[in-house]
Design a protein around this motif. Structure first.
Motif, PDB file in Angstrom:
ATOM      1  N   TRP A  80      -9.900   6.720  10.622  1.00  0.00           N
ATOM      2  CA  TRP A  80      -9.213   7.270  10.910  1.00  0.00           C
ATOM      3  C   TRP A  80      -9.983   8.214  11.959  1.00  0.00           C
TER       4      TRP A  80
ATOM      5  N   ASP B 121      -5.764  14.022   2.691  1.00  0.00           N
ATOM      6  CA  ASP B 121      -7.272  14.274   2.053  1.00  0.00           C
ATOM      7  C   ASP B 121      -8.085  13.438   3.010  1.00  0.00           C
ATOM      8  N   ARG B 122      -7.694  13.779   4.252  1.00  0.00           N
ATOM      9  CA  ARG B 122      -8.172  13.297   5.340  1.00  0.00           C
ATOM     10  C   ARG B 122      -7.955  14.396   6.457  1.00  0.00           C
TER      11      ARG B 122
ATOM     12  N   ARG C  49       1.215  -1.154   0.336  1.00  0.00           N
ATOM     13  CA  ARG C  49       0.325  -0.042   0.137  1.00  0.00           C
ATOM     14  C   ARG C  49       1.018   1.083  -0.217  1.00  0.00           C
TER      15      ARG C  49
ATOM     16  N   GLU D 226       0.433  11.563   2.445  1.00  0.00           N
ATOM     17  CA  GLU D 226      -0.595  12.098   0.835  1.00  0.00           C
ATOM     18  C   GLU D 226      -2.562  11.441   1.165  1.00  0.00           C
ATOM     19  N   GLU D 227      -2.726  10.489   1.799  1.00  0.00           N
ATOM     20  CA  GLU D 227      -3.637  10.179   2.057  1.00  0.00           C
ATOM     21  C   GLU D 227      -4.493  10.821   3.085  1.00  0.00           C
TER      22      GLU D 227
ATOM     23  N   PHE E  96      -0.861   2.641   7.985  1.00  0.00           N
ATOM     24  CA  PHE E  96      -1.934   2.703   7.273  1.00  0.00           C
ATOM     25  C   PHE E  96      -3.027   1.602   7.835  1.00  0.00           C
TER      26      PHE E  96
END
Length: 477
Positions: free
Chosen positions: A251, A281-282, A78, A277-278, A243
């Motif tokens: 989250w 966006d959260r 991932r 990066e994820e 992750f």
């Protein structure tokens, strides 16, 4: 003068990672640790480009003939990162790995043409680089209240703010500490050695959870033992573990991380970049420790707070000394550190509630502050002898203490959960549901400042925290 702390930490972390030879870098300096013989690259075409370029470079170099370049990790995961072995490491030497250095050098021209980084060392991310975290814990009587003390905010299951702590696991007796009644998570795998003595770092996650709960009682704190092995993990593994943590519980509103590493660069860690990066966006706010190297070199992932796109999603935290007016001697600093909080001689839960637990100091204190500060810092007080010493030194008899619940400890590791707690407390007090908005509001409303290396910086001081004075003549804190 006490032994050089960085080399002591290297030996401690190396023992916790059997079968993974480590090196110091760059050039045997006290900046970071990394895995020997291995580099990281992004999966797919970039990994193949790295392999081909390194192989061609080694073939052209006279006298440098490592084993064939090959994959040392999964083709896909991932994080989008592959470990590539570029040579067989010399397990007996802990200095800079010249094979890895040559591999990195071979990609410079290619990276310049690509306009992005293609390859990286596989750094060790830890809670203790160059310090332990800023010192080792000191027993505090149970009659002495925590510092910060518990805020008067009541716990409300419906409105409690979720705080995820990525650290070492929880001690077996943590529920004996009233503030941790609503804390869940992983148990510490091994608390004591065969001799019944408390192992180094094992109370770190419990201490942090106690600080969050003191500053913000209306929180649901979850502690995951991701860093159970001496508080250290390879960069290539951390991204995947992060992750897994958010997959496991979702989250959170606030993620508190008291670990990191420098890497000699200003563009982040390749191994955790996909997670970062994820995160961007959260809605989660990452509150991350700035590190204990007394350096202005960016420390990751905290330094993402200074990169475009992460300004709102990451809050980097440095440590103030015990008076709250100046930076702690060990704290990293610089424009990438966005806030400071008390991080020296804080009091929280450790272990030993009901059954005292012995601890033997690993590091000796110094005759003077190892960073050149004049105030009575944790480098010197309280004085004690540790197990570790440099080669050729006659080892002093190490000091042993007993923990009976509370401890006093220092480090940016602990300034970080103080700030995580302040963000959560702001959310409760103002009925704010967005942790990133709470971060912005908290900093905008702050009126306290401290001096750190000549700069005036935001000082986030919990209302229930009180300054600690030190009397060197008393030999304690």
């Amino acid at each position: 003068m006490a032994p050089q702390r960085f080399h002591e930490q290297f030996d401690q972390i190396q023992r916790s990672m059997p079968g993974i030879p480590l090196a110091m870098g760059p050039d045997d300096s006290a900046e970071f640790f990394y895995e020997k013989g291995v580099v990281l690259a992004r999966d797919g075409d970039e990994a193949r480009l790295v392999e081909d370029t390194v192989r061609e470079h080694f073939t052209a170099m006279s006298g440098l003939t490592p084993d064939p370049v090959r994959r040392a990790g999964p083709e896909t995961n991932r994080t989008g990162i592959t470990r590539i072995r570029v040579g067989e490491p010399d397990e007996g030497h802990r200095g800079n790995d010249s094979t890895v250095a040559h591999a990195l050098r071979s990609l410079r021209t290619v990276e310049g043409r690509a306009g992005r980084r293609l390859v990286s060392r596989n750094h060790v991310v830890s809670i203790a680089v160059n310090a332990c975290p800023g010192d080792e814990p000191v027993p505090v009587p149970l009659s002495e209240p925590p510092n910060p003390a518990a805020a008067p905010t009541p716990y409300d299951e419906e409105t409690a703010v979720g705080v995820l702590v990525i650290d070492t696991g929880l001690m077996n007796d943590y529920r004996s500490y009233p503030l941790l009644a609503h804390t869940e998570g992983d148990a510490q795998l091994t608390e004591c050695g065969d001799d019944g003595v408390l192992k180094q770092y094992v109370g770190h996650g419990t201490f942090i959870a106690g600080l969050v709960a003191a500053v913000a009682p209306n929180t649901d704190v979850t502690v995951l033992g991701t860093l159970n092995d001496a508080g250290a993990i390879l960069e290539s593994e951390l991204g995947e573990k992060l992750f897994e943590a958010v997959d496991r519980g979702g989250w959170p509103e606030v993620l508190s991380l008291s670990a990191g590493t420098s890497n000699g660069r200003v563009d982040g860690l390749l191994g955790v970049h996909a997670f970062m990066e994820e995160l961007r966006d959260r809605r989660t706010l990452l509150v991350a420790a700035a590190g204990n190297n007394a350096s202005a070199t960016p420390f990751w992932p905290a330094a993402y707070a200074d990169l475009p796109g992460w300004e709102d999603s990451v809050l980097s935290v440095g440590a103030l000394r015990a008076d709250g007016e100046f930076g702690a001697c060990f704290s990293n600093h610089g424009g990438w550190v966005k806030a400071y909080a008390p991080g020296e001689r804080l009091t929280s839960a450790l272990t030993g509630f009901g059954t005292p637990v012995p601890y033997v100091y690993q590091h000796s204190t110094y005759d003077a502050c190892r960073f050149g500060f004049a105030y009575p810092c944790t480098c010197q007080y309280p004085p004690h002898n540790g197990v570790l010493s440099e080669p050729g030194e006659a080892p002093a008899k190490p000091d042993q203490v007993m923990f009976e619940g509370h401890a006093q400890w220092s480090g940016t590791s602990f300034a970080t959960p103080v700030v995580a707690g302040l963000v959560a407390a702001h959310m409760t007090a103002h009925k704010e549901t967005d942790p990133r908005a709470a971060r912005t509001q908290l900093l905008a409303a702050n009126t306290e400042y401290a001096e750190v290396r000549g700069a005036h910086v935001p000082a986030l001081l919990p209302p229930t925290w009180h300054p600690v004075t030190v009397d060197p003549s008393a030999g304690g804190s």
